[in-house]
Design an enzyme around this catalytic site. Structure first.
Site, mmCIF file in Angstrom:
data_model
loop_
_atom_site.group_PDB
_atom_site.id
_atom_site.type_symbol
_atom_site.label_atom_id
_atom_site.label_comp_id
_atom_site.label_asym_id
_atom_site.label_seq_id
_atom_site.Cartn_x
_atom_site.Cartn_y
_atom_site.Cartn_z
ATOM 1 N N CYS A 20 -2.606 1.786 -7.211
ATOM 2 C CA CYS A 20 -3.516 1.984 -8.335
ATOM 3 C C CYS A 20 -4.845 1.292 -8.054
ATOM 4 O O CYS A 20 -4.958 0.448 -7.169
ATOM 5 C CB CYS A 20 -2.899 1.433 -9.613
ATOM 6 S SG CYS A 20 -1.358 2.231 -10.098
ATOM 7 N N GLY B 66 -5.510 6.723 -7.109
ATOM 8 C CA GLY B 66 -4.619 7.252 -8.129
ATOM 9 C C GLY B 66 -5.250 8.404 -8.866
ATOM 10 O O GLY B 66 -6.362 8.269 -9.378
ATOM 11 N N CYS C 277 -0.526 -6.076 2.262
ATOM 12 C CA CYS C 277 0.002 -4.746 2.549
ATOM 13 C C CYS C 277 -0.809 -4.094 3.669
ATOM 14 O O CYS C 277 -2.000 -3.816 3.514
ATOM 15 C CB CYS C 277 -0.051 -3.873 1.298
ATOM 16 S SG CYS C 277 0.482 -2.171 1.582
ATOM 17 N N TYR D 211 -4.221 3.267 5.448
ATOM 18 C CA TYR D 211 -4.273 4.530 4.712
ATOM 19 C C TYR D 211 -4.894 4.438 3.316
ATOM 20 O O TYR D 211 -5.756 5.217 2.963
ATOM 21 C CB TYR D 211 -2.850 5.087 4.589
ATOM 22 C CG TYR D 211 -2.734 6.322 3.738
ATOM 23 C CD1 TYR D 211 -3.212 7.551 4.186
ATOM 24 C CD2 TYR D 211 -2.152 6.275 2.479
ATOM 25 C CE1 TYR D 211 -3.110 8.698 3.397
ATOM 26 C CE2 TYR D 211 -2.036 7.402 1.683
ATOM 27 C CZ TYR D 211 -2.521 8.612 2.144
ATOM 28 O OH TYR D 211 -2.426 9.729 1.373
ATOM 29 N N ASN E 8 -2.410 -3.566 -10.712
ATOM 30 C CA ASN E 8 -2.145 -2.877 -9.457
ATOM 31 C C ASN E 8 -1.038 -3.629 -8.743
ATOM 32 O O ASN E 8 -1.207 -4.801 -8.397
ATOM 33 C CB ASN E 8 -3.404 -2.830 -8.588
ATOM 34 C CG ASN E 8 -3.134 -2.232 -7.221
ATOM 35 O OD1 ASN E 8 -2.276 -1.377 -7.060
ATOM 36 N ND2 ASN E 8 -3.867 -2.688 -6.221
ATOM 37 N N GLY E 9 0.095 -2.973 -8.520
ATOM 38 C CA GLY E 9 1.199 -3.616 -7.833
ATOM 39 C C GLY E 9 2.529 -3.221 -8.437
ATOM 40 O O GLY E 9 2.626 -2.261 -9.200
#
Length: 403
Positions: A9, A35, A248, A254, A109-110
């Site tokens: 997100c 998103g 991450c 990406y 976000n997460g």
């Protein structure tokens, strides 16, 4: 495992700008790639909290009349890609409530990995949940906290959370942002000047949101840090000690836009270096280096530069493919891939081609792309020897050789 714990997100927060809602809208527009399911903006004028959210894309949701209903100099925004919770409007963020701490809203976000346990515990204490998203749990923890101040209640809530989270929190007169102790998900800080020489502070998942609104990137919110901006100014504090970094890797591979700075490093630099490392790990006797657009482009440029092979954009992406489409009754093999990508036969014909993609997770889409390129060039696909790194976490190569 990947689907359970990844979440991409996008969040933004604005403090101290007379057109906070418009800046939040532009920030979300820049983060649309994170998103496409739903989006929302919440603002405050110091007295009331205003919110609008809907399913769909940012530009379609926030028209001029809608933005006119969101006054105030403080705003938070969210664009959602769901991995936890159903794809329904109830799960669209930000979440806003009126509780014993006042009027508050949160965007996240997460993934909260202990959300189920916390939800069950809160339910036994009488909490009523409207949505299935793990983000709603955070608001309930704040409301149930015995701490008197908003910052204290949020700190109390954060100490009960496990997993990945970058949060933007809106109260009637302040913005509070926080990041998990491992730093799983990014959260950047920027600033811009407004009339009268005042400073406006902005926060976003990626720095590309700052570029669109004319803000200057400063730094990241540190892992385990909480930043509070109110009438008294900005304060930074640690709500938890920083733990071992667990950023991450897919943010640089990406998720993020190449023009962003994420985890303090330019994304384009990481992707080009991945391509160069890939050329050293998997050299190929070939004629062309072709990227799988769009996220494979920078890695392919790095591969071409390191290997000395010619770079050609021989796969063209259709950027207007929506979530739904009408498929012809007569079955067309690999229709979904062909809808998004089309080979440039003139460039591929008679060539030995190296296809570079950002990653190979299950390989199902890669097989279809290779088959399409093989048909265009009349070549046979051969996978090289397994590389010495995990292909799901770095650039990946597919070699197409002649018969």
């Amino acid at each position: 495992m990947f689907d359970k714990f990844h979440e991409e997100c996008g969040v933004v927060a604005i403090y101290g700008h007379p057109e906070a809602a418009k800046l939040a809208y532009l920030g979300l527009y820049a983060l649309q790639h994170r998103g496409q399911e739903s989006a929302g903006i919440c603002t405050t004028d110091g007295q009331q909290v205003f919110i609008h959210k809907s399913m769909g894309h940012v530009a379609d949701i926030f028209t001029k009349p809608v933005l006119a209903t969101l006054p105030g100099e403080l705003a938070i925004g969210h664009t959602r890609y769901s991995t936890a919770g159903d794809t329904v409007l109830l799960n669209a963020q930000p979440f806003s409530v009126v509780c014993n701490k006042g009027k508050v809203a949160v965007a996240h976000n997460g993934n909260i990995t202990n959300a189920s346990e916390l939800r069950a515990h809160l339910g036994r204490r009488g909490a009523i949940f409207q949505a299935s998203s793990d983000t709603e749990v955070i608001l309930h923890l704040v409301a149930h906290s015995s701490e008197r101040t908003m910052a204290g209640a949020l700190r109390d809530a954060l100490l009960q959370l496990e997993g990945a989270f970058s949060l933007v929190f809106l109260a009637q007169d302040r913005i509070i942002v926080a990041r998990d102790p491992h730093g799983f998900r990014p959260l950047a800080v920027g600033e811009m000047e407004v009339s009268g020489g005042r400073k406006c502070y902005v926060f976003a998942s990626e720095s590309c949101a700052f570029d669109l609104i004319g803000a200057v990137y400063l730094h990241e919110v540190d892992p385990g840090e909480m930043v509070i901006i109110g009438p008294e100014g900005m304060t930074r504090e640690r709500w938890a000690p920083e733990q071992s970094r667990a950023q991450c890797v897919f943010e640089h591979v990406y998720f993020s836009r190449p023009d962003s700075i994420v985890f303090g490093r330019p994304v384009v630099e990481s992707r080009e270096k991945l391509g160069r490392l890939l050329a050293r790990e998997c050299p190929a006797d070939a004629d062309l280096v072709v990227p799988v657009p769009d996220s494979g482009v920078t890695a392919a440029l790095g591969y071409a530069a390191e290997s000395g092979l010619r770079y050609r954009q021989a796969l063209i992406r259709n950027h207007y493919v929506g979530r739904t489409f009408i498929e012809p009754n007569q079955a067309i093999r690999d229709f979904g891939v062909k809808l998004k990508l089309n080979p440039v036969r003139h460039l591929l014909q008679g060539q030995r081609v190296v296809l570079v993609d950002d990653s190979i997770v299950r390989g199902t889409t890669s097989r279809k792309i290779v088959r399409m390129v093989r048909q265009a060039a009349k070549y046979t696909c051969v996978f090289p020897a397994r590389p010495r790194f995990r292909p799901a976490s770095t650039a990946s190569i597919l070699l197409i050789r002649a018969n």
